[in-house]
Design an enzyme around this catalytic site. Structure first.
Site, PDB file in Angstrom:
ATOM      1  N   HIS A   1       0.883  -1.174   0.000  1.00 47.80           N
ATOM      2  CA  HIS A   1       0.000   0.000   0.000  1.00 47.80           C
ATOM      3  C   HIS A   1       0.915   1.216   0.000  1.00 47.80           C
ATOM      4  CE1 HIS A   1      -3.547  -2.457   1.198  1.00 47.80           C
ATOM      5  NE2 HIS A   1      -2.593  -3.214   1.707  1.00 47.80           N
TER       6      HIS A   1
ATOM      7  N   HIS B   1      -8.193  -8.274  -0.575  1.00 45.71           N
ATOM      8  CA  HIS B   1      -7.743  -8.756   0.729  1.00 45.71           C
ATOM      9  C   HIS B   1      -8.828  -9.708   1.265  1.00 45.71           C
ATOM     10  CE1 HIS B   1      -4.932  -5.474   0.503  1.00 45.71           C
ATOM     11  NE2 HIS B   1      -4.508  -5.598   1.745  1.00 45.71           N
TER      12      HIS B   1
ATOM     13  N   GLU C   1      -7.283 -12.493   6.032  1.00 43.27           N
ATOM     14  CA  GLU C   1      -6.225 -11.921   6.892  1.00 43.27           C
ATOM     15  C   GLU C   1      -6.748 -12.053   8.325  1.00 43.27           C
ATOM     16  OE1 GLU C   1      -5.707  -7.654   6.522  1.00 43.27           O
ATOM     17  OE2 GLU C   1      -3.752  -7.664   7.534  1.00 43.27           O
TER      18      GLU C   1
HETATM   19  N1  HPA Z   1      -5.264  -5.005   5.528  1.00 43.77           N
HETATM   20  C1  HPA Z   1      -6.331  -4.289   5.163  1.00 43.77           C
HETATM   21  N2  HPA Z   1      -6.265  -3.039   4.744  1.00 43.77           N
HETATM   22  C2  HPA Z   1      -5.075  -2.452   4.681  1.00 43.77           C
HETATM   23  C3  HPA Z   1      -3.927  -3.129   5.044  1.00 43.77           C
HETATM   24  C4  HPA Z   1      -4.025  -4.472   5.472  1.00 43.77           C
HETATM   25  O1  HPA Z   1      -3.044  -5.168   5.820  1.00 43.77           O
HETATM   26  N3  HPA Z   1      -2.912  -2.254   4.872  1.00 43.77           N
HETATM   27  C5  HPA Z   1      -3.432  -1.102   4.397  1.00 43.77           C
HETATM   28  N4  HPA Z   1      -4.747  -1.215   4.289  1.00 43.77           N
HETATM   29 ZN    ZN Z   2      -2.610  -5.078   2.561  1.00 43.11          ZN
END
Ligand code: HPA
Ligand code: ZN
Length: 340
Positions: free
Chosen positions: A19, A197, A200
């Site tokens: 990012h 994403h 996570e």
């Molecule tokens: N996860 C979700 N959103 C994000 C992340 C991340 O690791 N880094 C920057 N925005």
């Molecule tokens: Zn990320």
């Protein structure tokens, strides 16, 4: 254990999960705050860096969005991106696919043009003087409504030829991929690739949703897939790459310690796995540090590193011809002097 530092640094690799706002180092945050006459709420860059102690994803995002407030004009985005590219090049990155969060900036009244043109100018310059190729991935903030993402996409399409893909980031729990099915469908109809994403902090079901509803070609993070063996089998069969961010996962407490990270198990399960820095200014290192720390904590060998580098190129959005050239360079890469 063999010292693989120069092998790690030298082997050509792609970074696919970075990012750009997360590469804002405290020193640059202070310099930009001074430029714009803004107060950061910390007495020094060191004090700000000491505050980077996170409980979870949300506690990080709160600081990350606050930090981004110093980015105001195209020059700021140029300097931010340039600093990242120089740092990544020193770690052997030959190709970078970079996320940016336009909504973080347009919400504060920063024109999207300043963001895209500032980043774009740095990417263009690096193609010439650093010999690096790159792509830009527009991420939607999943804590905001889909309507907002739709308006963001409409505006960003003015710069369609500078964008490669759309992505999905920010607070994962409670914001499933399904919430963004329509805007992703529209982006794909414009010919953009899709990534998201998932897995996570969120459950494996979010990874399935990202595949089935958003039609993504990569999963960002995805480490929780191991909780669902049938999903792992599918990811392996369909060759869906995971962009894993090991130091990020420890900083945000997805894993208590790097020694317990599942990177090696993901590789052993036959998945296409890549190592990335996520938000390097906040999580204690760029891609080289991520590789080095994993190598030491997980006992990765030379051929594990080579495979991760190969997977990073294979998982990229580079044309097949460029992939083949880099894959050959990686296959034959050796940092040791040849015996004579
Ligand atoms: N996860 C979700 N959103 C994000 C992340 C991340 O690791 N880094 C920057 N925005
Ligand atoms: Zn990320």
């Amino acid at each position: 254990m063999e010292d693989l530092a120069s092998f790690i640094r030298g082997i050509p690799k792609a970074e696919l999960h970075i990012h750009i706002e997360g590469s804002l180092e405290p020193e640059m945050a202070f310099a930009l705050a001074r430029k714009h006459g803004l107060a950061l709420g910390y007495p020094s860059a060191e004090a700000l860096r000491r505050a980077y102690d996170f409980r979870d994803l949300q506690s990080f995002l709160d600081l990350y969005y606050a930090g981004a407030a110093v980015l105001r004009d195209a020059e700021d985005f140029y300097l931010l991106t340039r600093a990242y590219l120089e740092r990544a090049r020193a770690d052997g990155v030959v190709h970078a696919e970079i996320f940016f969060d336009p909504q973080t900036h347009t919400q504060r009244g920063v024109p999207m043009m300043s963001v895209i043109e500032g980043i774009g100018a740095a990417l263009h310059a690096a193609e010439g003087d650093l010999g690096m190729s790159s792509r830009l991935i527009l991420c939607f903030l999943r804590h905001l409504p889909e309507d907002d993402a739709e308006r963001t996409l409409d505006e960003a399409l003015r710069w369609r030829d500078q964008l490669c893909a759309v992505g999905l980031d920010s607070s994962e729990k409670g914001h499933p991929p399904a919430k963004f099915a329509r805007v992703f469908q529209r982006a794909r109809a414009e010919g953009l690739e899709a990534v998201a994403h998932a897995g996570e902090e969120g459950p494996p079901a979010y990874i399935r949703e990202a595949l089935d509803l958003l039609k993504v070609s990569r999963i960002d993070h995805g480490v929780r897939c191991l909780e669902d063996p049938a999903l792992v089998e599918r990811l392996a069969r369909e060759k869906v790459p995971l962009t894993v961010c090991p130091l990020s996962n420890v900083k945000l407490r997805v894993f208590p310690r790097l020694e317990e990270h599942n990177l090696k198990r993901l590789m052993q399960a036959g998945l296409t796995v890549t190592v990335n820095s996520d938000d390097p200014a906040y999580f204690g290192g760029y891609i080289g540090e991520n590789f080095g720390a994993c190598q030491r904590a997980l006992g990765l060998g030379r051929e594990d590193i080579r495979r991760l580098a190969q997977d990073s190129i294979a998982a990229s959005f580079l044309p097949e011809h460029d992939k083949a050239q880099w894959l050959e360079r990686i296959r034959t890469f050796d940092d040791r002097p040849r015996p004579s």
